[in-house]
Write a protein that holds these residues in place. Structure first.
Motif, PDB file in Angstrom:
ATOM      1  N   PHE A 324     -54.379  42.380 -14.036  1.00 51.08           N
ATOM      2  CA  PHE A 324     -53.663  43.234 -13.396  1.00 51.08           C
ATOM      3  C   PHE A 324     -52.016  43.156 -14.140  1.00 51.08           C
ATOM      4  N   ASP A 325     -51.679  42.046 -14.716  1.00 51.66           N
ATOM      5  CA  ASP A 325     -50.638  41.533 -15.393  1.00 51.66           C
ATOM      6  C   ASP A 325     -50.605  42.398 -16.987  1.00 51.66           C
ATOM      7  N   GLU A 326     -52.080  42.409 -17.522  1.00 50.09           N
ATOM      8  CA  GLU A 326     -51.743  43.036 -18.803  1.00 50.09           C
ATOM      9  C   GLU A 326     -51.689  44.521 -18.493  1.00 50.09           C
ATOM     10  N   ALA A 327     -52.055  45.124 -17.390  1.00 49.49           N
ATOM     11  CA  ALA A 327     -51.566  46.601 -16.992  1.00 49.49           C
ATOM     12  C   ALA A 327     -50.188  46.693 -16.724  1.00 49.49           C
ATOM     13  N   LEU A 328     -49.548  45.824 -16.196  1.00 49.16           N
ATOM     14  CA  LEU A 328     -48.182  45.899 -16.101  1.00 49.16           C
ATOM     15  C   LEU A 328     -47.455  46.011 -17.404  1.00 49.16           C
ATOM     16  N   GLU A 329     -47.758  44.908 -18.217  1.00 51.24           N
ATOM     17  CA  GLU A 329     -47.359  44.899 -19.713  1.00 51.24           C
ATOM     18  C   GLU A 329     -47.485  46.050 -20.410  1.00 51.24           C
ATOM     19  N   HIS A 330     -48.776  46.829 -20.318  1.00 53.56           N
ATOM     20  CA  HIS A 330     -48.783  48.103 -21.089  1.00 53.56           C
ATOM     21  C   HIS A 330     -48.025  49.283 -20.618  1.00 53.56           C
ATOM     22  N   ILE A 331     -47.718  49.198 -19.275  1.00 57.01           N
ATOM     23  CA  ILE A 331     -47.036  50.231 -18.756  1.00 57.01           C
ATOM     24  C   ILE A 331     -45.467  49.989 -19.113  1.00 57.01           C
TER      25      ILE A 331
END
Length: 415
Positions: A324-331
């Motif tokens: 989830f954290d990686e998704a937030l970073e990408h966005i």
């Protein structure tokens, strides 16, 4: 007419709007809605001239195109604006001071609003109706690709204003050349606010070159994150709708971000997209999941340029993340702060997404296609603001006002 002379006439005309009653304004708008429908054939004939100059494969073609149904929809939006309460003259706060002064904070029109836009003739109707309802005059600078459509629409609006005895200079359509752009961007004292509507390039150009206040709107690099707790059927429907409903508009999906634990569901999530021949630029893991399960002629390898791109077309990228954290970073890295969505059945994950994603509109289990003034119940919109000062998200009547302080007393003087 010279641009400076036109700006002078519009500024002068803007002051007369303060004397119009709400009933007078609504009568103009209702007549304009009828006139838009009555003059459909003439407007479409001019629109065809613009369309003939543009390659149908151009991503702006759909935005440029007017149809009978689209004009009927525009007329319905104008009627909606007429039905809304006036945003002007609202008492926002009121206080009585110990010395007897009464102070009110009251909403007022900006005065003159300048709009710079590309290939969107519907904006001419939309902007005028919202500006009139909020007591503003407007100066429009459309692109050369829509000059015939914009000219025809302006004539319809001016005819309605003249019928009601209102100075037609409250709406000015400037020439579609670069010199006019430079003049409106530097029209201090004549234009109170500039709102660009168009590509990221146009918005950046206006922001860098304007010497008057700008509200940035329009650029939408939109993501949908399919979480490890996402519902596959919801994800499939949301991705299909947000990508294909109208791919040329700013709320269209550009990048699907998917948790690696759900890659086996990716073919189903993307299963409807081939109906519209959507090209997918997939990273290595996503490509492997889609290979053999998605038409090979529509499946391509993602590159660095595949992310952070507003496609405005039947194209999208897929990014695989391990957390989830990686998704937030990408966005956070690639978002234009327009509209971002999560598909998840986990309430805690939804709550974190709402709190941590920085965008004007944040969705949980909903298509980003809803980022629209009419869909938000605002009647219509003048644009989607992606900044944080003054207005954010769909901008409608309330966002087209400022305020002033009114102070009444009985001879008070300050010691």
């Amino acid at each position: 007419m010279e641009v400076k002379k036109q700006l002078e006439l519009t500024l002068k005309a803007s002051r007369s709007l303060n004397l119009l009653t709400v009933d007078q304004i609504n009568a103009v708008l209702l007549d304009l809605a009828d006139a838009a429908v009555a003059h459909t054939d003439e407007v479409l004939a001019e629109n065809l001239k613009d369309l003939a100059r543009m390659d149908p494969s151009d991503t702006k073609y759909d935005r440029l195109k007017l149809t009978v149904d689209r004009i009927a929809g525009i007329a319905a939006d104008i009627r909606n604006v007429a039905s809304l309460p006036s945003p002007v003259g609202r008492v926002l706060s009121e206080t009585a001071r110990p010395n007897g002064m009464r102070i009110q904070k009251v909403s007022v029109a900006f005065g003159v609003i300048g709009i710079i836009y590309e290939a969107r003739p519907n904006v001419t109707f939309d902007v005028f109706s919202l500006c009139l309802k909020s007591g503003n005059a407007c100066v429009l600078k459309g692109g050369s690709d829509a000059i015939d459509s914009n000219t025809a629409i302006t004539k319809v609006i001016h005819s309605v204003l003249e019928k009601h005895g209102i100075d037609k200079n409250i709406l000015a359509l400037l020439p579609a050349d670069r010199e006019a752009t430079s003049q409106i961007l530097n029209a201090r004292g004549f234009v109170d606010l500039i709102i660009p509507r168009g590509s990221q390039g146009l918005i950046e150009f206006v922001r860098k070159n304007a010497t008057i206040p700008v509200i940035e709107t329009g650029a939408g690099i939109c993501h949908t994150y399919f979480d490890e707790f996402g519902d596959t059927a919801k994800g499939r429907d949301i991705v299909f709708n947000s990508k294909t409903r109208r791919p040329s508009v700013c709320n269209s999906l550009d990048c699907l971000v998917i948790h690696e634990s759900r890659l086996s569901d990716l073919p189903e999530i993307c299963s409807e997209l081939p109906k519209c021949k959507v090209i997918i630029y997939a990273d290595e893991q996503a490509h492997e999941a889609l290979e053999g399960n998605y038409p090979s002629n529509l499946l391509a390898w993602a590159t660095d340029e595949s992310f952070g791109t507003e496609f405005l077309d039947y194209k999208m990228s897929v990014k695989t993340v391990a957390s989830f954290d990686e998704a937030l970073e990408h966005i956070a890295e690639y978002s234009s702060k327009h509209s971002e969505a999560i598909v998840s059945e986990d309430a805690q994950r939804q709550d974190l997404f709402r709190k941590l994603v920085d965008a004007s509109s944040v969705y949980c289990n909903v298509s980003t296609a809803f980022t629209d003034g009419a869909q938000f119940g605002l009647g219509a919109e003048i644009g989607i603001s992606t900044q944080k000062l003054h207005a954010r998200g769909p901008m409608a009547l309330e966002e087209l006002t400022s305020y002033k302080w009114l102070i009444d007393g009985d001879g008070q003087v300050r010691p």
